[in-house]
Design a protein around this motif. Structure first.
Motif, PDB file in Angstrom:
ATOM      1  N   THR A  26       0.827  -1.202   0.000  1.00 22.10           N
ATOM      2  CA  THR A  26       0.000   0.000   0.000  1.00 22.10           C
ATOM      3  C   THR A  26       0.864   1.256   0.000  1.00 22.10           C
ATOM      4  OG1 THR A  26      -1.800  -1.114   1.162  1.00 22.10           O
ATOM      5  CG2 THR A  26      -1.742   1.284   1.301  1.00 22.10           C
ATOM      6  N   THR A  27       1.890   1.255   0.836  1.00 21.47           N
ATOM      7  CA  THR A  27       2.747   2.427   0.974  1.00 21.47           C
ATOM      8  C   THR A  27       3.576   2.670  -0.288  1.00 21.47           C
ATOM      9  OG1 THR A  27       2.856   1.935   3.337  1.00 21.47           O
ATOM     10  CG2 THR A  27       4.425   3.538   2.482  1.00 21.47           C
ATOM     11  N   THR A  72       1.552   4.771  -2.500  1.00 22.53           N
ATOM     12  CA  THR A  72       1.078   6.075  -2.045  1.00 22.53           C
ATOM     13  C   THR A  72       2.152   6.990  -1.475  1.00 22.53           C
ATOM     14  OG1 THR A  72       0.556   5.170   0.142  1.00 22.53           O
ATOM     15  CG2 THR A  72      -1.187   5.099  -1.526  1.00 22.53           C
ATOM     16  N   ASP A  73       3.322   6.447  -1.137  1.00 22.02           N
ATOM     17  CA  ASP A  73       4.330   7.225  -0.413  1.00 22.02           C
ATOM     18  C   ASP A  73       5.633   7.306  -1.206  1.00 22.02           C
ATOM     19  OD1 ASP A  73       5.687   8.569   1.642  1.00 22.02           O
ATOM     20  OD2 ASP A  73       6.351   6.684   2.543  1.00 22.02           O
ATOM     21  N   PRO A  74       5.952   8.472  -1.769  1.00 21.17           N
ATOM     22  CA  PRO A  74       7.195   8.601  -2.545  1.00 21.17           C
ATOM     23  C   PRO A  74       8.444   8.280  -1.729  1.00 21.17           C
ATOM     24  CG  PRO A  74       5.750  10.471  -2.941  1.00 21.17           C
ATOM     25  CD  PRO A  74       5.147   9.706  -1.806  1.00 21.17           C
ATOM     26  N   ASP A  75       8.415   8.594  -0.438  1.00 21.30           N
ATOM     27  CA  ASP A  75       9.569   8.299   0.411  1.00 21.30           C
ATOM     28  C   ASP A  75       9.849   6.808   0.464  1.00 21.30           C
ATOM     29  OD1 ASP A  75      11.577   8.865   2.603  1.00 21.30           O
ATOM     30  OD2 ASP A  75      10.145   7.644   3.720  1.00 21.30           O
ATOM     31  N   GLN A  76       8.801   5.994   0.623  1.00 19.57           N
ATOM     32  CA  GLN A  76       9.017   4.544   0.676  1.00 19.57           C
ATOM     33  C   GLN A  76       9.458   4.005  -0.675  1.00 19.57           C
ATOM     34  OE1 GLN A  76       9.006   2.441   3.513  1.00 19.57           O
ATOM     35  NE2 GLN A  76      10.076   1.286   1.936  1.00 19.57           N
ATOM     36  N   ARG A  77       8.927   4.558  -1.764  1.00 25.18           N
ATOM     37  CA  ARG A  77       9.377   4.117  -3.085  1.00 25.18           C
ATOM     38  C   ARG A  77      10.867   4.366  -3.258  1.00 25.18           C
ATOM     39  NH1 ARG A  77       4.320   6.113  -4.875  1.00 25.18           N
ATOM     40  NH2 ARG A  77       5.244   8.075  -5.569  1.00 25.18           N
ATOM     41  N   VAL A 114       5.715   5.620   7.371  1.00 27.07           N
ATOM     42  CA  VAL A 114       4.351   5.418   6.877  1.00 27.07           C
ATOM     43  C   VAL A 114       4.016   3.934   6.828  1.00 27.07           C
ATOM     44  CG1 VAL A 114       2.772   5.802   4.946  1.00 27.07           C
ATOM     45  CG2 VAL A 114       4.419   7.579   5.574  1.00 27.07           C
ATOM     46  N   ALA A 115       4.915   3.140   6.272  1.00 26.06           N
ATOM     47  CA  ALA A 115       4.683   1.690   6.228  1.00 26.06           C
ATOM     48  C   ALA A 115       4.640   1.098   7.630  1.00 26.06           C
ATOM     49  CB  ALA A 115       5.772   1.014   5.400  1.00 26.06           C
ATOM     50  N   GLU A 166       1.265   1.911   9.095  1.00 29.14           N
ATOM     51  CA  GLU A 166       0.216   1.203   8.357  1.00 29.14           C
ATOM     52  C   GLU A 166       0.114  -0.261   8.777  1.00 29.14           C
ATOM     53  OE1 GLU A 166      -2.676   0.246   5.339  1.00 29.14           O
ATOM     54  OE2 GLU A 166      -2.091   2.141   6.287  1.00 29.14           O
TER      55      GLU A 166
END
Length: 299
Positions: free
Chosen positions: A133-134, A137-142, A232-233, A236
């Motif tokens: 999911t992250t 939705t989350d550029p930092d995690q990518r 974020v992850a 979550e």
């Protein structure tokens, strides 16, 4: 600690173990680029409290289970290894602990075999559903996870990591792991085919199916300086646990929690095991701590 050879249909897994044979069984799963040695401080702490603790070198890390094809490292196969190892040990149920890739295997095992996993403890690695999911939705995690794509190159990654007396591999430990352990890991992964086998975990492709929410008592430990998994992850992950759930954050600690913060992790682990000592025997599961669980549908 003693060394074990655990024979399964897939081959022979090397492992280290401690604690009385009749003690409550705990299985510890290491990540990349390490071996069961990563858990030596937790093994000692748990064994001192009467637990029977086994930390195998997982598929590819054990020379006796080192297939060449990336597809032989699919997550479903890695879960089958956990089942085979524990069956060979004679464990009908067990407490499961994992870090990094070992954490991912632990999440999937608890989802697939909740009746056998008494409690789950995962260090660093978010629930795979939370991570997926992250990543959307989350550029930092990518950005944090981009290395996984880079490491799928073969044999370029192996050559780069082992060049110059394994300079890049040594740098991965970020100075957070005792030097004698670093030397042991480098020696181990410098064996012919060993690093390729370890990297095949990244090259195996997507999981065979979807993972659901976790119903067993779960402790998730995340550290604020983890370069691979962001906040974020980590936050979550609670949405993916329906059982009793405890979320602990370690400020100022890097990804290498078992070796950088061994006393803290051992304390948290012992607290978790004691809190849920009857789970799997009576079907009940102690009190919930720290972070509320959330009723989430399977995704």
């Amino acid at each position: 600690m003693t060394e074990l050879s655990i024979s399964t249909a897939a081959g022979v897994f090397d492992a280290i173990a401690a604690g009385p044979p009749e003690g409550r069984p705990v299985l510890l799963l290491h990540g990349f680029p390490q071996t069961g040695l990563a858990w030596q401080r937790q093994i000692a702490a748990l064994a001192a409290h009467g637990y029977r603790v086994v930390a195998p070198d997982q598929r590819g890390y054990s020379p006796g289970v080192r297939p060449e094809r990336p597809e032989d490292y699919r997550i479903s196969v890695l879960v089958e290894d956990v089942v085979a190892i524990t069956e060979e040990l004679g464990w009908a149920s067990f407490d499961l602990v994992g870090h990094d890739w070992g954490g991912a295997v632990a999440w999937w095992t608890a989802d697939a075999h909740p009746g056998r996993v008494r409690t789950l403890t995962v260090v660093s690695t978010p629930h795979p559903g939370a991570l997926a999911t992250t990543l959307r939705t989350d550029p930092d995690q990518r950005e944090r996870s981009h290395y996984m794509i880079d490491w799928r190159e073969t044999p370029a990654t192996e050559e780069r990591m082992l060049a110059g007396d394994a300079k890049a591999l040594r740098a991965a430990y970020a100075g957070k792991i005792p030097q004698d352990s670093v030397e042991a890991y480098v020696r181990h992964l410098s064996q012919p085919g060993a690093l390729t086998a370890a990297l095949n975990w990244y090259r195996a492709g997507r999981p065979d199916g979807a993972i659901g929410v976790i119903d067993v008592p779960t402790l998730y430990v995340w550290s604020t300086e983890d370069s691979a998994f962001g906040p974020v992850a980590a936050q979550e992950t609670g949405q993916w646990v329906n059982g009793p759930y405890r979320f602990e954050t370690l400020p100022g600690v890097s990804h290498w929690v078992p070796e950088e913060a061994p006393e803290t992790l051992s304390r948290l682990l012992l607290e978790h095991l004691r809190a849920h000592g009857e789970y799997g025997t009576t079907g009940t599961a102690g009190t919930q701590a720290n972070t509320p669980s959330v009723d989430s549908p399977k995704r």
